[in-house]
Motif scaffolding. Structure first.
Motif, PDB file in Angstrom:
ATOM      1  N   GLU A  68       0.820  -1.225   0.000  1.00 13.51           N
ATOM      2  CA  GLU A  68       0.000   0.000   0.000  1.00 13.51           C
ATOM      3  C   GLU A  68       0.847   1.265   0.000  1.00 13.51           C
ATOM      4  N   ILE A  69       2.037   1.168   0.593  1.00 11.10           N
ATOM      5  CA  ILE A  69       2.905   2.349   0.673  1.00 11.10           C
ATOM      6  C   ILE A  69       3.479   2.700  -0.693  1.00 11.10           C
ATOM      7  N   MET A  70       3.889   1.644  -1.425  1.00 10.15           N
ATOM      8  CA  MET A  70       4.606   1.889  -2.690  1.00 10.15           C
ATOM      9  C   MET A  70       3.623   1.945  -3.850  1.00 10.15           C
ATOM     10  N   LYS A  71       3.839   2.921  -4.731  1.00  8.57           N
ATOM     11  CA  LYS A  71       3.013   2.913  -5.929  1.00  8.57           C
ATOM     12  C   LYS A  71       3.854   3.151  -7.172  1.00  8.57           C
ATOM     13  N   GLY A  72       3.413   2.557  -8.252  1.00 10.30           N
ATOM     14  CA  GLY A  72       4.098   2.754  -9.517  1.00 10.30           C
ATOM     15  C   GLY A  72       3.305   3.710 -10.386  1.00 10.30           C
ATOM     16  N   GLU A  73       3.858   4.125 -11.511  1.00  5.32           N
ATOM     17  CA  GLU A  73       3.107   4.938 -12.473  1.00  5.32           C
ATOM     18  C   GLU A  73       3.669   4.687 -13.863  1.00  5.32           C
ATOM     19  N   ASP A  74       2.781   4.689 -14.834  1.00  4.66           N
ATOM     20  CA  ASP A  74       3.195   4.398 -16.203  1.00  4.66           C
ATOM     21  C   ASP A  74       3.690   5.677 -16.885  1.00  4.66           C
ATOM     22  N   LEU A  75       5.011   5.775 -17.036  1.00  4.51           N
ATOM     23  CA  LEU A  75       5.612   6.987 -17.581  1.00  4.51           C
ATOM     24  C   LEU A  75       5.159   7.243 -19.022  1.00  4.51           C
ATOM     25  N   LEU A  76       5.059   6.170 -19.798  1.00  2.00           N
ATOM     26  CA  LEU A  76       4.685   6.324 -21.206  1.00  2.00           C
ATOM     27  C   LEU A  76       3.303   6.968 -21.341  1.00  2.00           C
ATOM     28  N   LEU A  95       1.839   8.884 -19.181  1.00  2.00           N
ATOM     29  CA  LEU A  95       1.945  10.283 -18.735  1.00  2.00           C
ATOM     30  C   LEU A  95       2.431  11.158 -19.884  1.00  2.00           C
ATOM     31  N   ILE A  96       3.448  10.651 -20.597  1.00  2.00           N
ATOM     32  CA  ILE A  96       4.016  11.396 -21.726  1.00  2.00           C
ATOM     33  C   ILE A  96       2.966  11.557 -22.824  1.00  2.00           C
TER      34      ILE A  96
END
Ligand SMILES: Nc1nc2c(ncn2[C@@H]2O[C@H](COP(=O)(O)OP(=O)(O)OP(=O)(O)O)[C@@H](O)[C@H]2O)c(=O)[nH]1
Ligand SMILES: [Mg+2]
Length: 309
Positions: free
Chosen positions: A96-104, A106-107
């Motif tokens: 729950e603490i760590m989260k990822g994000e899709d950079l592509l 976002l771009i």
């Protein structure tokens, strides 16, 4: 005889009344052996040790355990597999603490050119991460321009030019000692004229956080107004990571993280500390020295790496 029945009925009714009260229910639960076992202080200490032994900073580890204590107060764990169940609670808390994000994505949703500023201390892997990101973006049909805004360290410009040549990506540079913000400004101007999708700005590091570095980065940020500022951190850095995240976030402002050298990190805890303190997404993990050694961040995998069966 009647007295006996009366007393028995009285007892039953008063018992029912008592049972309506929440505290009595709780008392019943915690003392009922069939319903299982609660987490004790000793169990919490064991979970804390798992975190600290795996390089999670003590400050962060204590806060995580405090949260688990609160969240599990009401839970009666099965006696069967008790240790496994509480370790699972720990893994869930870490996830729950760590989260990822899709950079592509976002771009793709963002402005064009999408400007990404990479910051971090000396030797953490900024320049090699730029090369990896550039390759990843090129493989996804994005036109990338790199700004060689580390004009401080000898050979930094040559290092980037070498990567650019190997990857077929244009690198905009000035001479050593030039204003890093001016290089980035030129790179963005060029990116606009060739309709590039992304500008990756490399920056200089220092062996520790000093005013000179922070002022230089503040200026680059002011001039370039990046869409994303990424802090690069070494996963092998231990407790020092907390201070790096706090200072860069307060002074420069960061949107997310990339953790490097995960291939030589046997613990994984610094990733958790960094994620907790930053409260920002992790875009990628760097897991080696070749261009393709950039992997998507998956919180569950890190939780499982830190909390072994
Ligand atoms: N094993 C391993 N080595 C890495 C990784 N990322 C970077 N390195 C190595 O770390 C060293 C420093 O990398 P750079 O990218 O030059 O670091 P930097 O942050 O740009 O350093 P400065 O420009 O001096 O501030 C190089 O030898 C890289 O090959 C990684 O994920 N795994
Ligand atoms: Mg560098």
């Amino acid at each position: 005889m009647f007295n006996f029945l009366k007393n028995k009925l009285k007892k039953i009714f008063s018992k029912e009344e008592r049972e309506n009260k929440e505290e009595i229910k709780e008392e019943k639960k915690s003392t009922n052996p069939i319903l299982g076992k609660k987490i004790s202080e000793q169990d919490l200490d064991e979970l804390l040790s798992i975190l600290v032994e795996n390089n999670v900073s003590v400050e962060v580890a204590k806060e995580i355990i405090e949260k688990i204590k609160k969240d599990t107060e009401e839970i009666n764990f099965s006696r069967f597999n008790f240790k496994k169940s509480i370790k699972e609670e720990l893994k869930k808390a870490l996830e729950e603490i760590m989260k990822g994000e899709d950079l592509l994505s976002l771009i793709e949703k963002g402005e064009k050119p999408f400007i990404i500023l990479l910051v971090g201390l000396n030797g953490v892997g900024k320049t090699t991460t730029i090369a990896k990101l550039a390759k990843f973006l090129k493989d996804n049909n994005k036109k990338v321009i790199i700004s060689a805004s580390d004009t401080f360290r000898a050979a930094a410009i040559e290092q980037l030019k070498h990567y650019g040549k190997e990857l077929g990506i244009e690198v905009i540079s000035h001479n050593y000692g030039a204003d890093p913000a001016a290089v980035a400004f030129d790179a963005i101007k060029h990116a606009n004229s060739v309709k590039a999708d992304v500008v990756l700005i490399d920056t200089a590091g220092r062996s520790d956080i000093n005013e000179g570095l922070l002022k230089e980065l503040e200026k680059i940020k002011r001039v370039t107004k990046p869409n994303l500022t990424i802090l690069i951190l070494e996963s092998i850095s231990g407790n020092a990571i907390v201070n790096q995240v706090r200072t860069f976030n307060q002074r420069i402002g960061i949107d997310g993280l990339i953790l490097t050298k995960c291939d030589i990190d046997e613990k994984g805890g610094a990733i958790i500390s960094a994620s907790y303190i930053a409260n920002k997404p992790i875009y990628f993990l760097s897991v080696g020295q070749s261009y393709n050694d950039l992997i998507k961040f998956e919180p569950r995998k890190i939780a499982e790496f830190v909390v072994k069966e």
